[in-house]
Design a protein around this motif. Sequence first.
Motif, PDB file in Angstrom:
ATOM      1  N   ARG A  55     100.194   9.843  48.267  1.00  0.00           N
ATOM      2  CA  ARG A  55      98.646   9.792  47.121  1.00  0.00           C
ATOM      3  C   ARG A  55      99.207  10.824  45.557  1.00  0.00           C
ATOM      4  O   ARG A  55     100.125  11.337  45.550  1.00  0.00           O
ATOM      5  N   ILE A  56      99.030   9.518  44.761  1.00  0.00           N
ATOM      6  CA  ILE A  56      99.232   9.428  43.117  1.00  0.00           C
ATOM      7  C   ILE A  56      98.175  10.383  42.572  1.00  0.00           C
ATOM      8  O   ILE A  56      97.012  10.016  42.712  1.00  0.00           O
ATOM      9  N   PRO A  87      88.145  19.285  38.957  1.00  0.00           N
ATOM     10  CA  PRO A  87      86.909  19.140  39.213  1.00  0.00           C
ATOM     11  C   PRO A  87      86.428  19.744  40.681  1.00  0.00           C
ATOM     12  O   PRO A  87      86.923  20.377  41.381  1.00  0.00           O
ATOM     13  N   ALA A 104      83.979  18.996  43.246  1.00  0.00           N
ATOM     14  CA  ALA A 104      83.268  17.977  43.732  1.00  0.00           C
ATOM     15  C   ALA A 104      82.438  18.761  44.847  1.00  0.00           C
ATOM     16  O   ALA A 104      82.621  19.768  45.439  1.00  0.00           O
ATOM     17  N   LEU A 124      87.544  20.536  50.728  1.00  0.00           N
ATOM     18  CA  LEU A 124      88.012  19.199  49.904  1.00  0.00           C
ATOM     19  C   LEU A 124      89.522  19.883  50.036  1.00  0.00           C
ATOM     20  O   LEU A 124      89.990  19.019  49.012  1.00  0.00           O
ATOM     21  N   ALA A 169      92.429  10.136  52.362  1.00  0.00           N
ATOM     22  CA  ALA A 169      91.626   9.820  50.797  1.00  0.00           C
ATOM     23  C   ALA A 169      90.203  10.823  51.782  1.00  0.00           C
ATOM     24  O   ALA A 169      89.939  11.517  50.298  1.00  0.00           O
ATOM     25  N   ALA A 210      90.062  15.986  48.654  1.00  0.00           N
ATOM     26  CA  ALA A 210      88.891  15.917  47.325  1.00  0.00           C
ATOM     27  C   ALA A 210      89.323  14.975  46.982  1.00  0.00           C
ATOM     28  O   ALA A 210      89.916  14.391  46.265  1.00  0.00           O
ATOM     29  N   GLU A 211      87.821  14.335  45.986  1.00  0.00           N
ATOM     30  CA  GLU A 211      87.284  13.900  45.511  1.00  0.00           C
ATOM     31  C   GLU A 211      87.756  14.678  44.558  1.00  0.00           C
ATOM     32  O   GLU A 211      87.220  13.765  43.288  1.00  0.00           O
ATOM     33  N   ALA A 212      87.445  15.627  44.673  1.00  0.00           N
ATOM     34  CA  ALA A 212      87.692  16.717  43.230  1.00  0.00           C
ATOM     35  C   ALA A 212      89.053  16.513  42.225  1.00  0.00           C
ATOM     36  O   ALA A 212      88.553  15.797  41.282  1.00  0.00           O
ATOM     37  N   ILE A 213      89.917  16.441  42.742  1.00  0.00           N
ATOM     38  CA  ILE A 213      91.578  15.806  42.629  1.00  0.00           C
ATOM     39  C   ILE A 213      90.984  14.453  42.259  1.00  0.00           C
ATOM     40  O   ILE A 213      91.474  14.370  43.386  1.00  0.00           O
ATOM     41  N   PRO A 214      90.929  13.419  41.360  1.00  0.00           N
ATOM     42  CA  PRO A 214      90.998  12.511  41.423  1.00  0.00           C
ATOM     43  C   PRO A 214      92.813  11.938  41.897  1.00  0.00           C
ATOM     44  O   PRO A 214      93.206  11.745  40.804  1.00  0.00           O
ATOM     45  N   THR A 215      93.088  11.395  43.085  1.00  0.00           N
ATOM     46  CA  THR A 215      93.621  10.908  43.765  1.00  0.00           C
ATOM     47  C   THR A 215      93.464   9.677  43.877  1.00  0.00           C
ATOM     48  O   THR A 215      92.677   9.571  44.228  1.00  0.00           O
ATOM     49  N   THR A 216      94.543   9.190  43.883  1.00  0.00           N
ATOM     50  CA  THR A 216      94.633   7.594  44.901  1.00  0.00           C
ATOM     51  C   THR A 216      96.058   7.549  45.299  1.00  0.00           C
ATOM     52  O   THR A 216      97.634   7.902  45.134  1.00  0.00           O
TER      53      THR A 216
END
Lengths: 593, 267
Positions: free
Chosen positions: A58-59, A95, A97, A277, B33, B37-43
């Motif tokens: 994951r990046i 953020p 979230a 999260l 995924a 956390a959706e918090a840190i936008p990781t992909t």
Amino acid sequence: MLSHFTAWIALWSVLAAITVALVVLFRTRWREVRAWKKCAVLSLWVHVLLACFAMTVRIVSGSAGSGPEEPIRVAIAIECPNRPTESHEETLDPPLACEESADPPLVAPPETPLPEPVEEPEESPMDELIEQMVEEVFNSPEVSPPSPTATAAEPLEPPPLLAPPEPLPQEILLAQEPAPVEEPVGPVESVEPMRESAEPKVQQRETKQASVVRRSLPSEYRHRSEENRQQALARGGGNEASERAVRSALAWLAGAQAQHGGWDASRHGGGVERVVLGHNRQGAGSRGDTGVTGLALLAFLGSGHTHQQGPYADRIGKGLVYLRREQSPDGALYGDAKIFARTYCHAMATFALSEALVMTDDPDLLPATSNAVSYTLAAQHPVDGGWRYRPGDAGDTSQLGWQLMALKSAELAGIDIPETTWTRIERFLRRVRRGPAGGLAAYTPFSRPSRTMTAEAYFCRQSIAARYRGQVASQAATEATESLMRSVPGRGKQNLYFWYYATLALHHAQAAVELPDDHPQRQAWIEWNNALVAELLTSQNDDGSWSADTVWGGYGGRVYTTAMAALCLEVYYRYAPVEPAAVARGWRVGGRR
Amino acid sequence: MRLPTTKTFSRYAFGFAAIVLLNSNRAVAQEAATEAAEAIPTTSLWEMLLAGGPLLAPIAACSFVLMLAVFERTLSLRRSRVSPRLFVERFLLQIEEDALGREEALRRCRENHSLTAEVFEAAVRKWGKPAVEVEQAVIDEGERATNQMRKFLRVINGVATVCPLMGLLGTVWGMMEAFNAIAGSSAMGRPELLAGGISGALLSTAAGLFVAIPALILYLFFVGRVDMLTMEIDRNGQQLVNLISAEGLEDRKSRPSRGKATKKRAA
């Protein structure tokens, strides 16, 4: 988290086993296979392994708006109010979230049996108990320690209020200037950058509210009054038991008010870092007093109480005074909140001030509210149309919902919100749309769809559509409803944040138009409402509060959970649907059209 | 084609297993995924690759071809395929001891399928001819063997050369798109858009290099290995020439023959 880890281990062991098996087979059974075929298979397999590996890595895809200084912006917008410039040390910008599940479960949820309606006699001993509690709130002499978390009662029965209510903080006469409080404060916070030092005063926007004089309550608020409430309750699916839960929650909130007039988040379990999260927000909310004060006031206002009438008038008045006292010169209402909680706190407090202004038309509230609104307007990202942690940050959906509700109430109160603001909000909502029909939503324009954000964006879209006398497209509404109905209350950990928006959205969807009972939207609402009421009523503590042990409860504490749960149960009459006939004056009270 | 049913079955089983694995993997990845956390936008890297632009497909194809060639060369340049030590040792020793006649030697060479055996075969055909002639045969056949060994190396080298170029092309393309995106007035003063576009564009260069660097290293490794094996074949061929050319046979006859023990050992 552990289960995922074991799943990965299992997966990789299977892959390794297949690799070994391939090699062995090539050396034994498939010896005669042409060499290049073997190589092709091996090459393919290597790429499969690489793909699996790529999926696990994951990046961080950096978010906009981080960095110690304000980015230089070229503003082309004509109607762009002055933005307060802030400088602080915080550089990281993760953020906050509000997510639980991004993808629906593969298995459809089983049918939930509807709980039987609880038939209650008109006058029950519980009513007396609540009245007693309320009386004690007003008469108890000593300061209350936060009570330990109580346990829930048996399922599907309203909790018996048998335990003695907790003692309450000392009353202060309204005439007195509130003294500084000496209360046990929760956890020790890290040092924060000081806000007051380098803040230039901001020119306040000229608002046109002064000329606006409202005579009657807007039609959205008509169901809050006692005479209209029963009908809305019956239509929406509330009952005496849910009302009783609201009453006891308000009684608890009244008792939990701090001496300074606000509600202290950390004293009731706020600011606890539970790494929701997998992300540490440094106990955001420990100083979010204005935020939880806003929520508590909203719970009172939603039930029809104001600072001019009802048994809680004094308390609400003190809360509003506290908010006005905490307001900084540029209109910001976040008080001492930490960076991740600031915008939420400002929005919630603004929301509460606006609602109080709508319901009472009290001219004393007007300056504070319009200042707060102008800060909100200035903090919106000029292009992206959203809000984040600092003025001008590129926005996220979670913040948007609170800001939108605050602005909507402010507009009803007669404060002029420029049309460009709504256009930007609409643009942001378009950018976070997800799903085949556009009914789902994501946290930011660059993330995956998630259920909580779907709920919030669904409600925002309804609100925007209602401004223009429209509706959300039926396919999108169906998609959103289906997504929300996959996590009805009662499954998994309580997530009041999600329930709040989902309840508002699902209720609005079926209340805005008169629908027959077999309409899917109506059926979804009935199922959701039954699950929600059953879950909330069974998990209410004996003292009327709700435990802070929910998904986001660690940050806001028990004041947050209690206020949110009360707001969920007030949904039946909190906002009445706008009558299609009432075109004369809906939202656009003071605005120009 | 023994047991065709089993083979087909296992082929299907493998295909199915691969698909199931990929899907389950995707599910697990998605769940992870979700949990993240959706918090840190990781992909995930996989998603980044999918969004990496149009040039990633040819780079992936190059990667597949590269691995194909690498596996093929790894199998083909094994010692047992090129110059099996035991065979070479025994063959030369037995000829030296006169334990092998011309026909027998030819049969041995045909039985052994290595490149060295082919070179030896060409030399044995010239049994008893002058050294120059035998040597020429060895050199010719050695040339063929060397070409055989270098067969797919040019493919690997090609991948190493072309992949970075394709990556660069993808980057230039992506950069153009990124600048076009912020050229619109709606994105004025939004450096994050440009940064996002550029970082996406650079991904294709990264992917190209990711394929090209191993390709180059493997190319150098295989070239070194081919050179080493060529020299070995050449050396063994030269020894054989010294044994079976007319001059060599002459030399051996003039030498006193050894005892039986040596013969036994040679057998």
